[in-house]
Scaffold this active site. Structure first.
Site, PDB file in Angstrom:
ATOM      1  CB  VAL A  19     -15.588   2.313  -5.410  1.00 53.73           C
ATOM      2  CG1 VAL A  19     -17.043   2.141  -4.974  1.00 53.73           C
ATOM      3  CG2 VAL A  19     -15.423   1.874  -6.866  1.00 53.73           C
ATOM      4  N   GLY A  20     -14.659   3.642  -2.858  1.00 57.19           N
ATOM      5  CA  GLY A  20     -14.925   3.868  -1.440  1.00 57.19           C
ATOM      6  C   GLY A  20     -14.614   5.258  -0.942  1.00 57.19           C
ATOM      7  CG  ASN A  21     -11.022   6.985  -0.569  1.00 57.66           C
ATOM      8  OD1 ASN A  21     -11.375   6.673   0.561  1.00 57.66           O
ATOM      9  ND2 ASN A  21      -9.825   6.721  -1.041  1.00 57.66           N
TER      10      ASN A  21
ATOM     11  CD  GLU B 259      -2.319   2.881  -3.285  1.00 55.31           C
ATOM     12  OE1 GLU B 259      -3.319   3.568  -3.552  1.00 55.31           O
ATOM     13  OE2 GLU B 259      -2.057   2.475  -2.131  1.00 55.31           O
TER      14      GLU B 259
ATOM     15  CG  HIS C  61      -9.597  -0.419  -2.090  1.00 50.86           C
ATOM     16  ND1 HIS C  61      -8.476  -0.865  -2.750  1.00 50.86           N
ATOM     17  CD2 HIS C  61      -9.141   0.444  -1.125  1.00 50.86           C
ATOM     18  CE1 HIS C  61      -7.404  -0.321  -2.213  1.00 50.86           C
ATOM     19  NE2 HIS C  61      -7.771   0.480  -1.223  1.00 50.86           N
TER      20      HIS C  61
ATOM     21  CG  ASP D 218      -1.822   1.185   1.324  1.00 52.74           C
ATOM     22  OD1 ASP D 218      -2.681   1.328   0.445  1.00 52.74           O
ATOM     23  OD2 ASP D 218      -1.654   1.982   2.265  1.00 52.74           O
TER      24      ASP D 218
ATOM     25  CB  VAL E  21       5.584   2.075  -1.726  1.00 52.19           C
ATOM     26  CG1 VAL E  21       5.092   0.668  -1.470  1.00 52.19           C
ATOM     27  CG2 VAL E  21       5.533   2.423  -3.215  1.00 52.19           C
TER      28      VAL E  21
END
Length: 613
Positions: free
Chosen positions: A397-399, A301, A394, A264, A266
Site C-alpha cells: 500500500v505505502g509504496n 520477510e 504496509h 524485515d 532478511v
C-alpha cells in the site's frame, strides 16, 4: 558459537538484583571509554576482552541520563533502552527488571492458529500510542484476529516514521510510550488472549542519529544493500555486532514477553559465516525457551524462494518458523486486475494464484522474466503454517505513489473476494489495519527527520521515484505532517455503511475459518485447485476427514455457471459474498443437490460444504 547468557541482557547498562549497574560497552577501537552521568559525574570503564569496556557501579541509577565518552567525544549509548530527547541527545538508564510483564498464565498460541493483524502504532489510533492500541484490543478480539503485528518501534528521528529508519534497536520510541508503554501493551494483549508480533530491522539502520560507526565496525564495505553499507555479520570484528543483534532478539522475548518477531527483509542480510546469523539467533532463542518454558517464533520477510531459511536446524536450515510470501499477494492482485508492471510483471494471474495455493512459491525453479534468471526452489515439505499470506500490507500500500488501499482500487465485491481468497488459503492469514472495514484513507510514506538536508533529500528522492506517474498527481510530501495525518484510520466509519457491513463480513469469514476443520487445518496435502481461464474462475477444494469444502471464486465481471462434484449428500452453503446481507447483488441457494451446477455472481465467492461418508 559464543555462549551468551540468555537469562539477562549483558550489553549497555543493566541492573543486577542488588541494584548495581553492570556496564558493558563494545568499542574495540577506542583508547578510553567512560560514561558521563547527569552531565556531572564521569565513570571510567575498564578495557575487557573482545573489545568490551566494563564496570560495576552504584553511581548509576535507573532514570539517570547519560552519554558514552569515546576518547573525549560524547555519544548516546548504542544499546540505549530509552532516548527521551530524541536520537541525538542523552540516553536514559532503565531497569529491565521493573518491566517484567505479569502474564504467568500465558504461553503463546500455536503458530498454525495465528490470524494476524498488522498495524502501525502512530496511525492506528488518534492518539498514535501504545495506550491507544490498548483501547482497541476488544475491537480486535471481536474481529477474530488473535495476533497483532506491530510495525517497528525502535527509536527513530522525530515522531513520524514507518519505523524502518530506527537507529536505536533496543530503545522503544518515546513518542509511542517507551519501554513502559510497550510492556503494558503486551500484558494487556495477553490478558485478552492476543499474541504480539514485533517487527524488527536487522538488515540496516536509518541514517539520522546513527552513531554506531563511532563505536565499532558495525558496517562493512564488503557488501552493498539498498540502504548503503551492509551490517557487518562476517567481516573483521563482527562478533560484537552479531552479539548486539542476538541480544536484541533475546531482550524482546525475555524482558518484554513479545511472542514473535517479524524480521524485515532478511534477504538483505549478508553473511557468509559458517553459522549464518539467523541460524545463530534461532539457536540462542531455543536456549532461551528451554530456560523459560515459553514459546517464541521467528518470522521473516523474504524476497527469496529459498526454504533453507525456514527449514529446521537439524536439516541445516536457518530454523525460521515462518515467512511472508509476497508471491501469493502478487498473483492475487494481478488476478483481481492489477497492471502487470514492476514486480507484478512476472505474474499471469489465475494460474499463478492456483500455483500459490498448491506450492506456496510460484517460482520454484522457473525462469523469472522480471529477475532475468531461474528463480526459487520447491517447498513441498514445508507445512502451511510456515507461510503468511495477505491481500495488502504496509509495503504494497505505502509504496504506491498515492498510498491507495484496496478499497480505493477495486470494487466492494472484489474486496470481499480478495479477503476470501486469503482466509480460505492453507496458510496463515494477515490483515492490514483498516482493511476489515474498507478504510478509504491512504497509507502514505512519511518521515520526520530533524536533519533538514536529509529531509529534503528524502522529499526529492520520493518525487524522483514516481517521476513517471505525474499524470496521476504529485507524490505527497513525506516530510509534511499532513501526509502522516492523512494516513490515520477513521474509526467513526465502522458505524457507517458500507463499512459496518464489511466489518461484519470479515468477522463472519474469520469465524468460519476457525470453525471449519477443513479450513483451519493447514495440511497442504488436503487441497486441490481447478481453474478456468476463459471464465476467470477458481475452484479450491479443501478437506479434513469426511468434511469437504469447496470455495468457488469468480474474478470475472460476469455471472458464471460452475459444476460441483458428485456427492451423496446435499451441498450446504456456508458463505456467499454476493448475498444482499453483505451488500451484494444476489444470493445463491442455501442447499443444492449432491451433483449440481451453481451460478456465481461477478467478483464474488461461494463456500459450500459436504460430507463424503
Amino acid at each position: 558459537m559464543n555462549q551468551i547468557d540468555v537469562k539477562k541482557r549483558s550489553i549497555g547498562i543493566n541492573f543486577n538484583k542488588d541494584g548495581l549497574a553492570e556496564v558493558s560497552i563494545w568499542a574495540p577501537l577506542a583508547e578510553n571509554v567512560a560514561i558521563a552521568v547527569n552531565k556531572k559525574n564521569t565513570i571510567k570503564l575498564v578495557k575487557d576482552e573482545l573489545g568490551y569496556w566494563t564496570t560495576l557501579t552504584d553511581e548509576i541509577q535507573a532514570g539517570d541520563l547519560y552519554k558514552i565518552q569515546l576518547d573525549e567525544k560524547e555519544y548516546p549509548d548504542p544499546a540505549s533502552l530509552s532516548q527521551p530527547n530524541g536520537v541525538h541527545d542523552v540516553s536514559k538508564a532503565i531497569n529491565l527488571r521493573t518491566l517484567t510483564v505479569n502474564d504467568t498464565g500465558w504461553n503463546n498460541l500455536p503458530l498454525e492458529e495465528y490470524v494476524i493483524y498488522e498495524l502501525h502504532t502512530g496511525t492506528f489510533t488518534p492518539e498514535g500510542t501504545f495506550s491507544g492500541i490498548e483501547k482497541k484490543l476488544d475491537y480486535l478480539k471481536d474481529l477474530g484476529v488473535n495476533a497483532i503485528e506491530i510495525m517497528p518501534v525502535s527509536q527513530f528521528p522525530g515522531s513520524r516514521n514507518w519505523g524502518y529508519d530506527g537507529v536505536f534497536p533496543f530503545a522503544v520510541q518515546d513518542s509511542y510510550g517507551g519501554a513502559e508503554g510497550l510492556s503494558h501493551l503486551v500484558q494487556a494483549c495477553h490478558e485478552k488472549g492476543l499474541a504480539v508480533i514485533l517487527d524488527v530491522v536487522y538488515n540496516h539502520l536509518g541514517p539520522e542519529g546513527n552513531y554506531l560507526s563511532a563505536f565499532g565496525t558495525y558496517f562493512t564495505d564488503k557488501y552493498n544493500t539498498p540502504w548503503g553499507k551492509a551490517i557487518n555479520f562476517d567481516d573483521t570484528w563482527c562478533d560484537g555486532v552479531r552479539q548486539y543483534f542476538i541480544q536484541n532478539t533475546l531482550m524482546w522475548f525475555r524482558d518484554f514477553h513479545i511472542d514473535a518477531l517479524r524480521m524485515d527483509a532478511v534477504h538483505a542480510i549478508k553473511d557468509f559465516s559458517p553459522v549464518h546469523i539467523l541460524r545463530e539467533i534461532k539457536q540462542q532463542v531455543n536456549r532461551l525457551m528451554e530456560e523459560t518454558g515459553r514459546t517464541h517464533y521467528l518470522i521473516v520477510e523474504l524476497d527469496l524462494n529459498d526454504n533453507r531459511f525456514i527449514n529446521p536446524l537439524e536439516q541445516q536450515g536457518f530454523g525460521m518458523d515462518a515467512q511472508w510470501i509476497d508471491e501469493f499477494h502478487h498473483a492475487l492482485r494481478v488476478t483481481a486486475g492489477e497492471k502487470r508492471n514492476g514486480y507484478y510483471s512476472d505474474f499471469n494471474g489465475l494460474s499463478h494464484l492456483a500455483k500459490a495455493y498448491k506450492d506456496a512459491y510460484v517460482f520454484d525453479g522457473q525462469f523469472s522474466p522480471h529477475r532475468k534468471k531461474f528463480f526459487g526452489v520447491k517447498a513441498d515439505n514445508n507445512p502451511g503454517k510456515q507461510f503468511i499470506v495477505f491481500s495488502q500490507n504496509h509495503d504494497h500500500v505505502g509504496n504506491r505513489m498515492l498510498g491507495e488501499r484496496t478499497s480505493k482500487l477495486v470494487s466492494l465485491e472484489m474486496q470481499k473476494l480478495m479477503a476470501g481468497a486469503v482466509l480460505v488459503s492453507p496458510y496463515l492469514p494477515m490483515l492490514f489495519m483498516g482493511e476489515e472495514y474498507g478504510e478509504p484513507h491512504p497509507f502514505l510514506y512519511f518521515v520526520s527527520h530533524t536533519d533538514t538536508d536529509l529531509a529534503e533529500a528524502v522529499r526529492k528522492g520520493r518525487k524522483a521515484e514516481f517521476a513517471a506517474f505525474h499524470a496521476e498527481g504529485e507524490a505527497p510530501d513525506p516530510v509534511a505532517e499532513s501526509t502522516f495525518e492523512k494516513s490515520k484510520l477513521q474509526w467513526q466509519l465502522v458505524k457507517q455503511e458500507p463499512h459496518e457491513t464489511t466489518l461484519k463480513f470479515y468477522k463472519t469469514l474469520i469465524a468460519l475459518r476457525k470453525q471449519q476443520l477443513a479450513l483451519s487445518d493447514l495440511n497442504r496435502d488436503h487441497l486441490d485447485v481447478e481453474i478456468d481461464e476463459s471464465k476467470q474462475t477458481l475452484l479450491l477444494h479443501r478437506w479434513h476427514g469426511s468434511e469437504h469444502i469447496y470455495c468457488i471464486m469468480n474474478f470475472s465481471k460476469e455471472k458464471q455457471n460452475l459444476s460441483l462434484p458428485k456427492y451423496k449428500k446435499e451441498w450446504q452453503k456456508l458463505l456467499d459474498s454476493a448475498d444482499p446481507i453483505w451488500n451484494g447483488p444476489a444470493a445463491s441457494p442455501d442447499i443444492i443437490p449432491g451433483e449440481s451446477t451453481v451460478m456465481i455472481q461477478p467478483e464474488s465467492f461461494l463456500i459450500y460444504k459436504n460430507f463424503n461418508d
